[in-house]
Design a protein around this motif. Structure first.
Motif, mmCIF file in Angstrom:
data_model
loop_
_atom_site.group_PDB
_atom_site.id
_atom_site.type_symbol
_atom_site.label_atom_id
_atom_site.label_comp_id
_atom_site.label_asym_id
_atom_site.label_seq_id
_atom_site.Cartn_x
_atom_site.Cartn_y
_atom_site.Cartn_z
ATOM 1 N N GLN A 1 0.881 -1.162 0.079
ATOM 2 C CA GLN A 1 0.039 0.135 0.019
ATOM 3 C C GLN A 1 1.001 1.394 0.106
ATOM 4 O O GLN A 1 1.955 1.386 0.230
ATOM 5 N N ALA A 2 0.008 2.440 -0.541
ATOM 6 C CA ALA A 2 1.018 3.694 -0.331
ATOM 7 C C ALA A 2 0.059 4.839 -0.165
ATOM 8 O O ALA A 2 -1.355 4.766 -0.236
ATOM 9 N N TYR A 3 0.702 6.057 0.298
ATOM 10 C CA TYR A 3 0.136 7.041 -0.219
ATOM 11 C C TYR A 3 0.072 7.653 -1.411
ATOM 12 O O TYR A 3 1.280 7.588 -2.021
ATOM 13 N N VAL A 4 -0.739 8.228 -1.901
ATOM 14 C CA VAL A 4 -0.824 8.816 -3.369
ATOM 15 C C VAL A 4 -1.374 10.217 -3.283
ATOM 16 O O VAL A 4 -2.217 10.374 -2.912
ATOM 17 N N ARG A 5 -0.646 11.030 -4.152
ATOM 18 C CA ARG A 5 -0.761 12.371 -4.452
ATOM 19 C C ARG A 5 -0.958 12.615 -5.742
ATOM 20 O O ARG A 5 -0.364 11.932 -6.563
ATOM 21 N N VAL A 6 -2.030 13.460 -6.185
ATOM 22 C CA VAL A 6 -2.124 14.248 -7.643
ATOM 23 C C VAL A 6 -2.065 15.464 -7.407
ATOM 24 O O VAL A 6 -2.357 16.372 -6.628
ATOM 25 N N ALA A 7 -0.887 16.083 -8.253
ATOM 26 C CA ALA A 7 -0.671 17.718 -8.287
ATOM 27 C C ALA A 7 -0.250 17.942 -9.738
ATOM 28 O O ALA A 7 0.720 17.351 -10.072
ATOM 29 N N ASP A 8 -0.917 18.949 -10.375
ATOM 30 C CA ASP A 8 -0.741 19.528 -11.626
ATOM 31 C C ASP A 8 -0.721 18.079 -12.554
ATOM 32 O O ASP A 8 -0.111 18.163 -13.517
ATOM 33 N N GLY A 9 -1.673 17.117 -12.365
ATOM 34 C CA GLY A 9 -1.973 16.229 -13.248
ATOM 35 C C GLY A 9 -1.038 15.039 -13.296
ATOM 36 O O GLY A 9 -1.152 14.095 -13.839
ATOM 37 N N VAL A 10 -0.080 15.322 -12.100
ATOM 38 C CA VAL A 10 0.963 14.121 -12.134
ATOM 39 C C VAL A 10 0.497 13.268 -10.855
ATOM 40 O O VAL A 10 0.207 13.806 -9.725
ATOM 41 N N THR A 11 0.669 11.841 -11.124
ATOM 42 C CA THR A 11 0.497 10.947 -9.913
ATOM 43 C C THR A 11 1.851 10.852 -9.094
ATOM 44 O O THR A 11 2.851 10.255 -9.873
ATOM 45 N N TYR A 12 1.744 10.895 -7.859
ATOM 46 C CA TYR A 12 2.951 10.680 -7.086
ATOM 47 C C TYR A 12 2.533 9.618 -5.871
ATOM 48 O O TYR A 12 1.447 9.530 -5.533
ATOM 49 N N VAL A 13 3.457 8.771 -5.660
ATOM 50 C CA VAL A 13 3.341 7.570 -4.698
ATOM 51 C C VAL A 13 4.525 7.339 -3.786
ATOM 52 O O VAL A 13 5.698 7.659 -4.022
ATOM 53 N N CYS A 14 4.063 7.194 -2.518
ATOM 54 C CA CYS A 14 4.826 7.340 -1.271
ATOM 55 C C CYS A 14 4.563 5.932 -0.851
ATOM 56 O O CYS A 14 3.650 5.738 0.015
ATOM 57 N N PRO A 15 5.232 4.619 -0.950
ATOM 58 C CA PRO A 15 4.964 3.392 -0.484
ATOM 59 C C PRO A 15 4.922 3.428 1.035
ATOM 60 O O PRO A 15 6.081 4.018 1.562
ATOM 61 N N TRP A 16 4.300 2.643 1.747
ATOM 62 C CA TRP A 16 4.158 2.453 2.942
ATOM 63 C C TRP A 16 5.504 1.710 3.619
ATOM 64 O O TRP A 16 6.038 2.066 4.618
ATOM 65 N N THR A 17 5.921 0.775 2.786
ATOM 66 C CA THR A 17 7.088 -0.173 3.263
ATOM 67 C C THR A 17 6.925 -0.331 4.667
ATOM 68 O O THR A 17 7.999 -0.299 5.488
ATOM 69 N N THR A 18 5.787 -1.126 5.349
ATOM 70 C CA THR A 18 5.351 -1.230 6.555
ATOM 71 C C THR A 18 6.552 -2.279 7.186
ATOM 72 O O THR A 18 7.102 -2.178 8.220
ATOM 73 N N ARG A 19 6.955 -3.301 6.254
ATOM 74 C CA ARG A 19 7.711 -4.322 6.873
ATOM 75 C C ARG A 19 9.258 -3.762 7.097
ATOM 76 O O ARG A 19 9.774 -3.825 8.161
ATOM 77 N N LEU A 20 9.631 -2.811 6.187
ATOM 78 C CA LEU A 20 10.909 -2.001 6.492
ATOM 79 C C LEU A 20 10.824 -1.363 7.420
ATOM 80 O O LEU A 20 12.004 -1.236 8.377
ATOM 81 N N ARG A 21 9.891 -0.508 7.837
ATOM 82 C CA ARG A 21 9.727 0.622 8.602
ATOM 83 C C ARG A 21 9.738 -0.161 10.231
ATOM 84 O O ARG A 21 10.087 0.391 11.325
ATOM 85 N N ALA A 22 9.073 -1.418 10.227
ATOM 86 C CA ALA A 22 8.992 -2.283 11.503
ATOM 87 C C ALA A 22 10.156 -2.515 11.938
ATOM 88 O O ALA A 22 10.565 -2.595 13.090
ATOM 89 N N TRP A 23 11.285 -3.133 10.781
ATOM 90 C CA TRP A 23 12.473 -3.378 11.154
ATOM 91 C C TRP A 23 13.257 -2.189 11.790
ATOM 92 O O TRP A 23 14.125 -2.604 12.702
ATOM 93 N N LEU A 24 13.133 -1.461 11.123
ATOM 94 C CA LEU A 24 13.905 0.014 11.725
ATOM 95 C C LEU A 24 13.334 0.323 13.124
ATOM 96 O O LEU A 24 14.104 0.796 13.981
#
Length: 300
Positions: free
Chosen positions: A81-104
């Motif tokens: 899953q990810a956070y998704v933003r749309v700005a000026d017609g462009v789609t941007y994605v920020c993956p949650w990477t929950t497993r990696l963040r849990a390790w950290l």
């Protein structure tokens, strides 16, 4: 994403996020995220909207894992899953990477808590298995890095360096939501959003000033750390500082008056002008204000 109307609020955690444009992802990840964005819609359509709904969904997922009969130190696999933003017609994605963040987070837990408390929360056998999984995963993914940094009970001061006051977006509680028809008003939000090129430029300029006039200061070390992290991402990305659940901790009045970004910028301007005493005073005032916020974690 449809904003859920729920009594569950985000924890007292701020996040620093990077949203990369779809073009930055290699195949097959690009096609997967494109399909994900098409199926789920954006969490924020336009730079002035928060991703509150997705943040609440992420928090509910984390609470569900904690409430399991057998607690898991980390997910068995990435959630996709990810956070998704749309700005000026462009789609941007920020993956949650929950497993990696849990390790950290597990590493941070070991650094910040006494060993006997860590053993109580997560038995040694579970931690050992999690660390073995991570070692194997890192061999298979040597370039992996999180798109999200998190901080509990405070915003690290060096995070503010990437932003300007013009990047500020404040949504009072209920501004976009409706309390009618049994719906709950939307929670308040405070976030900063800026292009990656601006974030890197501001941090580089701040680091130069701090290195020349305040070498060895914690703020200089923090600027170098976050600057290196941002260099890992596509230059046309977006960088977001989301106060998350800290908005509940600060309260409406303090939230409306919150100007840490501008205050730190003023301190750096004074430092560049050779006004070291004024710069130190502004920095100490800012640090003291966030220490008072941090101290609330011990309140009963």
């Amino acid at each position: 994403m449809t904003v859920p109307h729920t009594s569950v609020l985000p924890p007292y955690t701020a996040q620093l996020r990077v949203y990369e444009p779809l073009a930055a992802y290699p195949e097959p990840d690009r096609a997967r995220w494109q399909a994900y964005a098409a199926a789920n819609g954006p969490d924020a359509d336009g730079p002035g909207r928060p991703v509150t709904g997705a943040a609440l969904a992420e928090q509910r997922a984390a609470l569900a894992a904690l409430a399991a009969l057998t607690p898991r130190p980390l997910p068995d696999q990435e959630d996709g899953q990810a956070y998704v933003r749309v700005a000026d017609g462009v789609t941007y994605v920020c993956p949650w990477t929950t497993r990696l963040r849990a390790w950290l987070a597990l590493q941070e837990l070991r650094r910040t808590l006494p060993a006997h408390l860590v053993d109580t929360v997560l038995p040694p056998a579970l931690r050992a298995a999690a660390e073995a999984d991570r070692a194997q995963w890192q061999q298979d993914h040597p370039d992996a890095r999180p798109w999200i940094l998190a901080s509990r009970w405070e915003v690290p001061l060096h995070w503010f360096l990437a932003f300007g006051e013009e990047d500020r977006h404040h949504q009072p509680a209920g501004e976009y939501g409706s309390a009618g028809d049994g719906e709950r008003p939307e929670p308040a939000a405070l976030f900063y959003l800026t292009p990656m090129v601006q974030a890197r430029r501001r941090i580089a300029r701040a680091y130069r000033a701090l290195r020349e006039r305040a070498a060895g200061a914690a703020l200089a070390e923090g600027a170098e750390e976050v600057g290196r992290w941002l260099e890992e991402f596509h230059p046309r990305s977006l960088v977001e500082l989301d106060y998350g659940g800290l908005v509940q901790l600060l309260g409406p009045r303090a939230l409306a008056e919150e100007r840490s970004v501008g205050q730190l910028a003023d301190g750096l301007a004074a430092l560049r002008a050779g006004e070291a005493t004024a710069a130190l005073r502004m920095y100490e005032d800012l640090a003291a204000r966030w220490r008072r916020v941090l101290a609330l974690r011990h309140a009963s």
